[in-house]
Design an enzyme around this catalytic site. Structure first.
Site, PDB file in Angstrom:
ATOM      1  N   CYS A 169       1.175  -0.860  -0.131  1.00  0.00           N
ATOM      2  CA  CYS A 169       0.154   0.018  -0.174  1.00  0.00           C
ATOM      3  C   CYS A 169       0.410   1.145  -0.415  1.00  0.00           C
ATOM      4  O   CYS A 169       1.280   1.590   0.562  1.00  0.00           O
ATOM      5  CB  CYS A 169      -1.057  -0.134   0.995  1.00  0.00           C
ATOM      6  SG  CYS A 169      -1.749   1.642   1.949  1.00  0.00           S
ATOM      7  N   CYS A 190      -0.884   4.122  -6.856  1.00  0.00           N
ATOM      8  CA  CYS A 190      -1.511   3.024  -6.157  1.00  0.00           C
ATOM      9  C   CYS A 190      -1.121   1.918  -6.405  1.00  0.00           C
ATOM     10  O   CYS A 190      -1.710   1.821  -7.210  1.00  0.00           O
ATOM     11  CB  CYS A 190      -2.584   3.786  -5.476  1.00  0.00           C
ATOM     12  SG  CYS A 190      -3.953   2.415  -4.447  1.00  0.00           S
TER      13      CYS A 190
END
Length: 287
Positions: free
Chosen positions: A96, A208
């Site tokens: 992440c 991302c």
């Protein structure tokens, strides 16, 4: 014949393999706020198919892009600690970008095993650009993180970097993985700041881990020939090197497992997807 009652904190179907059939394997934890980290897991599994994999996602606090850095650090520490109490971890991958930019120092201070983070692939994107304009597509937290700005200052002094933060795109990726349709008009609206430029970025950093799940749809909206770059392959190589460098690693004969923070209708619907990635069981993490 009677069947064993299923634990209320577990969702599963028939196991793909039994423990007796599984050779001992070091355990790798892949963590993300949602299911975007599966894109990183795929890259790692291609290089290291024989590890024991745990995938944990924080469906209670998702998405992290709008959370404070302090909250994210405390939350990630809590989750990794809870997994470690049940499994002998050989390595942890924080799949992440938002969590990686704020939590890595605290994780490395607390735990002895190696912790790998995901950072925007700005350096390789700078090498690939033809028009000198690179776009960073990420959450707002990642776009404004000091770590990201430092990467730009170090590796992109000769390029123009266009920043675009979107949490909505994270939600779109989650919807796709749950079997939903990705409306191209929504992508066009999100990307409008770039699409309206006279000279838009010709190379896009997918900052991302959710966004590689949308490469097909993004390619239909971005100008023809736009390149998209992510960190997945580099993270996989780093993970493989760290695993190979370890000695006396405790191995596991357990089957792969996924953990969420709460079981609900959405996680029930997600189980077939997780099984297609090699996680036959989804269980609530006790935190």
């Amino acid at each position: 014949m009677a069947t064993k009652p299923q634990d209320a904190n577990t969702t599963s179907r028939e196991a793909i393999t039994s423990k007796a059939d599984s050779p001992p394997r070091p355990t790798a934890l892949i963590f993300d706020s949602g299911v975007g980290g599966l894109s990183v897991y795929q890259e790692i599994r291609q290089l290291l198919p024989n590890l024991h994999y745990i995938y944990a996602f924080d469906n209670v606090a998702f998405p992290y892009g709008e959370k404070s850095g302090e909250f994210i650090v405390e939350r990630v520490l809590e989750i990794v600690t809870a997994v470690q109490q049940s499994h002998p971890l050989a390595i942890v991958v924080i799949a992440c970008n938002t969590a990686s930019t704020v939590s890595l120092p605290a994780l490395r201070e607390r735990f002895a095993f190696p912790v790998v983070g995901v950072v925007p692939a700005i350096k390789p994107a700078v090498r690939l650009t033809r028009n000198g304009v690179v776009g960073l597509l990420a959450t707002r937290a990642t776009v404004h993180a000091s770590y990201t700005l430092d990467l730009i200052a170090r590796f992109a002094t000769d390029c123009k970097i266009e920043l675009l933060g979107s949490s909505e795109l994270v939600e779109v990726a989650e919807t796709k993985l749950h079997g939903g349709v990705v409306p191209l008009e929504v992508l066009k609206k999100i990307l409008h700041p770039w699409l309206s430029m006279r000279e838009p970025p010709d190379t896009i950093v997918l900052g991302c881990t959710h966004f590689p799940l949308l490469t097909e749809e993004l390619a239909q909206v971005l100008p023809e020939g736009t390149r998209m770059v992510d960190s997945g392959a580099a993270i996989a190589r780093r993970t493989a090197w760290l695993i190979s460098s370890q000695e006396n690693v405790i191995s596991s004969q357990d089957e792969n497992i996924a953990y969420c923070m709460a079981l609900d209708e959405d996680t029930d619907a997600l189980l077939p997807v997780l099984q297609s990635y090699g996680f036959p069981k989804l269980q609530k993490l006790p935190i």
